[in-house]
Design a protein around this motif. Structure first.
Motif, PDB file in Angstrom:
ATOM      1  N   HIS A  27     -99.563  -4.021 -26.909  1.00 25.88           N
ATOM      2  CA  HIS A  27     -99.331  -2.883 -27.728  1.00 25.88           C
ATOM      3  C   HIS A  27     -99.602  -1.584 -26.643  1.00 25.88           C
ATOM      4  CE1 HIS A  27     -98.556  -4.180 -31.689  1.00 25.88           C
ATOM      5  NE2 HIS A  27     -99.191  -5.085 -31.350  1.00 25.88           N
ATOM      6  N   THR A  29     -99.824   1.603 -26.311  1.00 25.48           N
ATOM      7  CA  THR A  29     -99.894   2.736 -27.278  1.00 25.48           C
ATOM      8  C   THR A  29    -101.331   3.631 -27.258  1.00 25.48           C
ATOM      9  OG1 THR A  29     -98.963   3.770 -29.250  1.00 25.48           O
ATOM     10  CG2 THR A  29    -100.166   1.928 -29.344  1.00 25.48           C
ATOM     11  N   ASN A  51    -107.203  -1.219 -30.257  1.00 24.04           N
ATOM     12  CA  ASN A  51    -106.220  -1.506 -29.932  1.00 24.04           C
ATOM     13  C   ASN A  51    -105.751  -3.149 -30.375  1.00 24.04           C
ATOM     14  OD1 ASN A  51    -104.085  -2.892 -28.123  1.00 24.04           O
ATOM     15  ND2 ASN A  51    -103.595  -0.705 -28.036  1.00 24.04           N
TER      16      ASN A  51
END
Ligand SMILES: *Cc1c(COP(=O)(O)O)cnc(C)c1O
Length: 382
Positions: A27, A29, A51
């Motif tokens: 991930h 992001t 996260n």
């Protein structure tokens, strides 16, 4: 509970329910969309705070170290910093091993002392000296490294845990050298385990990271708070690299241990070698304790040479398969001179290491090649 190797591969790493991908997605992001103000789709809102890729790594680490929770940071020292800041206050004392990793001692002595946290170095192999230091300083934390870096001294974790707890102190064990495959300090009474993930857990010398694993969730809460509040959290990409590395930890540690033993057997009697420090040797003062608390003896070996500091420098500059570099725990073999490299920051302190000491991080190459390389380099010392 399933076995260690099964947990290293599966805990924290479920397949992706949406796509069936065997490996959970990475991930990358910074933030997570909200379906209305405060209406999160999952528990995540911003990647410093949390996260999924970091969570996956933390779950694996907690499982392997038999802890309640784990917190991953941008380096081993960042993890140590969060632990110390969470669990000490001005006026507290940390009793620390007198051969702790140089960077750990630098953090405690050169940073925390200015914030009023005192330290007392002690030889943890001498339990009477530990009892005396604890009685005199009434510490908040005891900080043990076993096997220690770079002298491979062995501390009896269960015995020190008892001394700490009788005095109302908490025990930290830096488990970087052993890894949870070889030893699980929390099962022996430790309250915290710290790791430089950079080393064996990552195993491929391609990322820097650290972690704290805690015996119970309450001890972890202030560390989790700091992971977000001061922001030393590990990035998603590095978390993914460490999760990937950990899957082969058992297999790597078995080969590191095989190769460590083979090298010690091959060079112990070489005329240029004056001393060899390896807990697998029956003559090592900590051998019996290591055999009791560790599964194997690992791939870290240190040795001293007859020709002093100059010969040690020549040795580390004469190997070909062993590469001259700081750090340890990767698949490739490394050699270094602690007094001038990893432990230069503790020269002139109680933690100074011998000038003729050479440290080997024995990798997982063919042991015949490693032995031949060291023998040709030692032969050059005459
Ligand atoms: C390398 C190391 C650390 C520090 O970890 P970093 O990831 O370099 O910050 C701490 N303890 C030990 C035993 C180490 O070898």
């Amino acid at each position: 509970m399933t076995g260690f190797s099964t947990r290293a591969i599966h805990d924290g790493n479920p397949n992706d329910p949406g796509t069936g991908a065997v490996i959970p997605p990475l991930h990358l992001t910074s933030t997570f969309v909200q379906d209305g103000v405060g209406k999160l789709r999952s528990e995540y809102e911003y990647s410093r705070s949390g996260n999924p890729t970091r969570t996956a790594l933390q779950e694996t680490l907690a499982s392997l170290e038999a802890g309640a929770t784990a917190y991953a940071f941008a380096s081993g020292l960042a993890a140590e910093d969060a632990l110390i800041r969470a669990h000490t206050r001005p006026g507290d004392t940390i009793v620390i091993g007198n051969d702790a990793y140089g960077g750990t001692y630098r953090l405690i002595d050169q940073v925390y002392r200015h914030w009023g946290v005192e330290n007392r170095p002690v030889d943890f192999t001498d339990l009477d000296a530990v009892r005396t230091a604890v009685a005199e300083t009434k510490p908040k934390l005891l900080w043990v490294e076993t096997p220690s870096n770079p002298l491979l001294r062995i501390t009896d974790i269960a015995a020190v845990a008892e001394i700490a707890h009788l005095a109302g102190a908490l025990l930290v064990v830096d488990n970087t050298f052993a890894t949870p495959y070889l030893q699980q300090p929390i099962t022996l009474g430790a309250d915290f385990v710290v790791h430089s993930l950079t080393k064996y857990l990552g195993g491929h010398s391609d990322a820097v990271g650290g972690a704290v694993i805690v015996r119970d969730a309450e001890l972890g809460e202030p560390i989790g708070f700091l992971q977000n509040a001061s922001g030393g959290a590990l990035s998603p990409f590095d978390s993914w690299l460490f999760s990937r590395g950990i899957k082969t930890l058992s297999a790597r540690m078995r080969t590191h241990s095989d190769n460590g033993e083979a090298i010690v057997a091959a060079i112990a009697d070489h005329p240029a070698v004056s001393a060899i420090h390896y807990p697998g040797l029956e003559s090592h003062p900590g051998h019996e304790i290591a055999a009791k608390q560790q599964r194997r003896f690992g791939g870290m070996v240190s040795l001293q040479v007859r020709g002093g500091a100059d010969a040690a420098r020549k040795l580390v500059e004469s190997t070909r398969v062993f590469q001259l570099a700081e750090s340890l725990g990767g698949v490739e073999s490394l050699i270094e001179l602690p007094a001038a490299m990893t432990h230069a920051s503790v020269s002139g302190t109680e933690l100074e290491v011998p000038a003729d000491l050479v440290r080997l991080s024995v990798g997982i190459e063919d042991s015949e090649d490693l032995v031949a390389d060291l023998l040709q380099a030692l032969d050059q010392l005459g």
